[in-house]
Design a protein around this motif. Structure first.
Motif, PDB file in Angstrom:
ATOM      1  N   LYS A 140      63.023 108.583 -75.181  1.00  0.00           N
ATOM      2  CA  LYS A 140      61.805 109.262 -74.732  1.00  0.00           C
ATOM      3  C   LYS A 140      60.876 109.594 -75.897  1.00  0.00           C
ATOM      4  O   LYS A 140      59.683 109.279 -75.859  1.00  0.00           O
ATOM      5  CB  LYS A 140      62.163 110.536 -73.975  1.00  0.00           C
ATOM      6  CG  LYS A 140      62.854 110.319 -72.641  1.00  0.00           C
ATOM      7  CD  LYS A 140      63.112 111.651 -71.951  1.00  0.00           C
ATOM      8  CE  LYS A 140      63.772 111.471 -70.609  1.00  0.00           C
ATOM      9  NZ  LYS A 140      63.980 112.750 -69.901  1.00  0.00           N
ATOM     10  N   GLU A 167      67.214 110.181 -65.025  1.00  0.00           N
ATOM     11  CA  GLU A 167      65.792 110.387 -64.738  1.00  0.00           C
ATOM     12  C   GLU A 167      65.577 110.655 -63.255  1.00  0.00           C
ATOM     13  O   GLU A 167      64.771 111.510 -62.876  1.00  0.00           O
ATOM     14  CB  GLU A 167      64.986 109.160 -65.176  1.00  0.00           C
ATOM     15  CG  GLU A 167      64.799 109.054 -66.686  1.00  0.00           C
ATOM     16  CD  GLU A 167      64.162 110.302 -67.269  1.00  0.00           C
ATOM     17  OE1 GLU A 167      63.015 110.623 -66.897  1.00  0.00           O
ATOM     18  OE2 GLU A 167      64.831 110.980 -68.074  1.00  0.00           O
ATOM     19  N   ARG A 171      63.806 114.028 -61.565  1.00  0.00           N
ATOM     20  CA  ARG A 171      62.659 113.978 -60.648  1.00  0.00           C
ATOM     21  C   ARG A 171      63.039 114.542 -59.272  1.00  0.00           C
ATOM     22  O   ARG A 171      62.248 115.225 -58.637  1.00  0.00           O
ATOM     23  CB  ARG A 171      62.171 112.537 -60.512  1.00  0.00           C
ATOM     24  CG  ARG A 171      61.773 111.844 -61.809  1.00  0.00           C
ATOM     25  CD  ARG A 171      60.545 112.480 -62.469  1.00  0.00           C
ATOM     26  NE  ARG A 171      60.879 113.600 -63.321  1.00  0.00           N
ATOM     27  CZ  ARG A 171      61.311 113.489 -64.585  1.00  0.00           C
ATOM     28  NH1 ARG A 171      61.482 112.300 -65.129  1.00  0.00           N
ATOM     29  NH2 ARG A 171      61.555 114.563 -65.301  1.00  0.00           N
ATOM     30  N   ILE A 176      62.418 119.116 -65.762  1.00  0.00           N
ATOM     31  CA  ILE A 176      62.067 118.371 -66.971  1.00  0.00           C
ATOM     32  C   ILE A 176      62.995 118.821 -68.090  1.00  0.00           C
ATOM     33  O   ILE A 176      63.502 119.948 -68.073  1.00  0.00           O
ATOM     34  CB  ILE A 176      60.598 118.580 -67.399  1.00  0.00           C
ATOM     35  CG1 ILE A 176      60.324 120.048 -67.760  1.00  0.00           C
ATOM     36  CG2 ILE A 176      59.639 118.104 -66.323  1.00  0.00           C
ATOM     37  CD1 ILE A 176      58.936 120.286 -68.347  1.00  0.00           C
ATOM     38  N   ASP A 180      60.961 115.490 -72.191  1.00  0.00           N
ATOM     39  CA  ASP A 180      59.867 115.329 -71.234  1.00  0.00           C
ATOM     40  C   ASP A 180      58.659 116.163 -71.637  1.00  0.00           C
ATOM     41  O   ASP A 180      57.508 115.767 -71.409  1.00  0.00           O
ATOM     42  CB  ASP A 180      60.313 115.740 -69.826  1.00  0.00           C
ATOM     43  CG  ASP A 180      61.256 114.739 -69.191  1.00  0.00           C
ATOM     44  OD1 ASP A 180      61.143 113.542 -69.514  1.00  0.00           O
ATOM     45  OD2 ASP A 180      62.111 115.147 -68.385  1.00  0.00           O
ATOM     46  N   PHE A 184      55.277 114.238 -71.547  1.00  0.00           N
ATOM     47  CA  PHE A 184      54.275 114.654 -70.568  1.00  0.00           C
ATOM     48  C   PHE A 184      53.037 115.237 -71.253  1.00  0.00           C
ATOM     49  O   PHE A 184      51.915 115.061 -70.763  1.00  0.00           O
ATOM     50  CB  PHE A 184      54.861 115.680 -69.597  1.00  0.00           C
ATOM     51  CG  PHE A 184      55.911 115.118 -68.674  1.00  0.00           C
ATOM     52  CD1 PHE A 184      56.220 113.772 -68.683  1.00  0.00           C
ATOM     53  CD2 PHE A 184      56.607 115.936 -67.795  1.00  0.00           C
ATOM     54  CE1 PHE A 184      57.197 113.236 -67.839  1.00  0.00           C
ATOM     55  CE2 PHE A 184      57.563 115.424 -66.945  1.00  0.00           C
ATOM     56  CZ  PHE A 184      57.867 114.073 -66.972  1.00  0.00           C
TER      57      PHE A 184
END
Length: 515
Positions: A140, A167, A171, A176, A180, A184
């Motif tokens: 990530k 993942e 979700r 998160i 993330d 994000f």
């Protein structure tokens, strides 16, 4: 306060990018706090336009406390970690709350469940799960596609499956993780120019401590926030990077002047913390580093004002701890108080055995960090699993955790009921003599372990059963030193030496775990 010339130039720098190469003990925290004071008092910079980023919450709190002592009437400067600052941005954009952040137990549980569900032949215990989570974080934070990432922990196809399912779990639960937060935030600022402009106007001056530990996505977000002003004051030392496992790259420091045009580079090369001998020894080690900024670190103290550095080699952790105890006792008898001595460890898993020896010898001490419970380590669990089986436990999950440690070439597919029956297992492999023999040997080993005292039982599991050999192969496969694992096994075995029965040892372990 008296500043040297380099410190003065750093404190008085205001607009434009600066890379401050600050060696250990060179006063970088003092420089950062005084620079904020100088900017607000001499240049009229509004405190709420200043962002100070550190890598740990403790460092952010210390920096904030030092600044408030220096400027008790000044409020508004933002002190925080990358994650806390970026989560603030996400909270404003998406209304995230702390409940949206996945917990460690949820995270590792999802990884373990995925491994167990697919019958992958890996440890599903927390230590292994942490390694997998770390690699997912590298994917990530490095913005690497799964197709181009080579896992060192699992087979590539297995890692991709676990990563995808992790993942999906996040979700599905509306959660998160810390990586993330970086991804994000980068996507938010890249895709929403209006939001980016708002934060650029908010944080017109950015100061980053421990810049050598920044990773690529953090760096890219900083570049976005800096915008055209480029008022980034980066403080670090490429010789002190410690977060390579999180994707940190000291080479980013080499890129900084290329990405931030007009960068002023300043050096803080006087160490006010360490003696002349310590600094000179460190320089002889550091000079072997490659692709680094050349620095001429020197001590503020003259030669001959302290004892020389002594390097002692030992063959085991037990011998090492004995020498440390002997040295402490010798120094104390020479008139040096215990409070003037310190023991520094590479990791916080190392001091457990020494702490016990200090107590045995009546030497008072204070621990600055919490010591992880050794009995929750996956190696301890493996030993306990062997003992559970030796005492009659045949739970499928227990057997699966150790059945191929060392490798007995027994597949998970051979276990189709919650309770394992070794005779049924032999029937499953009746045409494969080698595996049947492995099952027979395991049963004989378990019977012998059941008749041994705890210390001898652990030794038998390590040497005769072959756990030591398995651990060495495991360490080699992961590309890490086997020493840490061997030290843990030695410490687990050492904890059993004063007990004649498994019951007494297990009671001790239960009490230790509760503390």
């Amino acid at each position: 306060m008296e500043f040297n010339e380099s410190q003065k130039r750093a404190v008085r720098h205001c607009d434009g990018p600066m890379l401050l190469l600050a060696g250990p003990g060179s006063g970088k925290t003092t420089v950062i706090t005084h620079r904020i004071k100088y900017m607000t008092e001499e240049h009229g910079v509004r405190p709420d336009n200043i962002l100070v980023i550190t890598f740990t919450k403790a460092a952010a709190n210390e920096m904030k406390g030092r600044f408030q002592e220096l400027c008790p009437g000044t409020r508004g400067v933002t002190f925080g970690t990358f994650h806390s600052v970026f989560f603030w941005m996400l909270r404003n954009a998406y209304n995230y709350t702390a409940a949206n952040i996945v917990t460690d137990s949820e995270k590792y549980g999802a990884i373990r469940d995925s491994i167990d569900r697919h019958g992958f032949r890996y440890d599903s215990q927390e230590d292994f799960a942490k390694n997998v989570v770390g690699e997912i974080g590298n994917v990530k934070s490095g913005r690497v596609s799964l197709e181009n990432y080579e896992s060192t922990t699992m087979k590539l196809e297995d890692f991709r499956i676990v990563c995808d399912e992790y993942e999906n779990f996040l979700r599905r639960c509306g959660k998160i993780d810390f990586d993330d937060m970086l991804v994000f935030t980068y996507e938010l600022l890249s895709e929403r120019p209006d939001i980016l402009k708002m934060w650029q106007n908010k944080f017109r001056y950015i100061l980053i401590d421990e810049f050598q530990d920044i990773n690529m996505i953090q760096y890219d977000i900083v570049k976005l926030l800096a915008g055209e002003r480029q008022n980034v004051f980066s403080v670090g030392d490429d010789d002190q990077s410690v977060y390579g496992f999180r994707g940190a790259a000291p080479a980013i420091m080499k890129k900084f002047p290329e990405d931030f045009h007009g960068t002023v580079i300043e050096y803080l090369n006087v160490n006010y913390r360490c003696s002349y001998d310590i600094v000179e020894c460190s320089k002889r080690i550091i000079q072997n580093n490659r692709d680094r900024y050349e620095k001429q670190l020197r001590s503020a103290f003259a030669a001959g004002q302290s004892d020389r550095v002594h390097i002692v080699k030992t063959d085991s952790m037990t011998e090492q701890n004995k020498k440390i105890i002997d040295r402490i006792t010798e120094l104390n008898r020479a008139g040096i108080p215990y409070r003037e001595m310190a023991i520094i460890f590479r990791t916080n898993t190392e001091p457990r055995a020494l702490a016990s020896k200090l107590m045995e010898n009546g030497i008072p001490f204070l621990m600055k960090d919490n010591i992880p419970n050794i009995f929750t380590h996956f190696l301890a669990e493996n030993i306990f699993d062997y003992i559970r089986l030796a005492r009659g436990n045949r739970d499928r999950r227990t057997v699966l955790r150790i059945i191929n440690k060392p490798n007995r070439y027994i597949s998970r597919d051979a276990f189709d009921s919650p309770v394992v029956n070794f005779e049924e297992l032999r029937q499953h492999y009746k045409d494969k003599y080698r595996i049947v023999n492995n099952i027979n040997v395991l049963e004989n080993d378990l019977e012998r372990i059941s008749r041994l005292a705890p210390y001898a039982a652990v030794n038998y599991i390590r040497k005769a059963v072959g756990l030591d050999a398995y651990v060495r192969e495991y360490a080699e496969y992961r590309g890490v030193s086997e020493d840490d694992y061997m030290d843990i096994l030695e410490e687990i075995q050492d904890s059993a030496k004063d007990f004649l029965s498994f019951d007494g040892w297990m009671e001790y372990i239960d009490e230790y775990t509760k503390q």
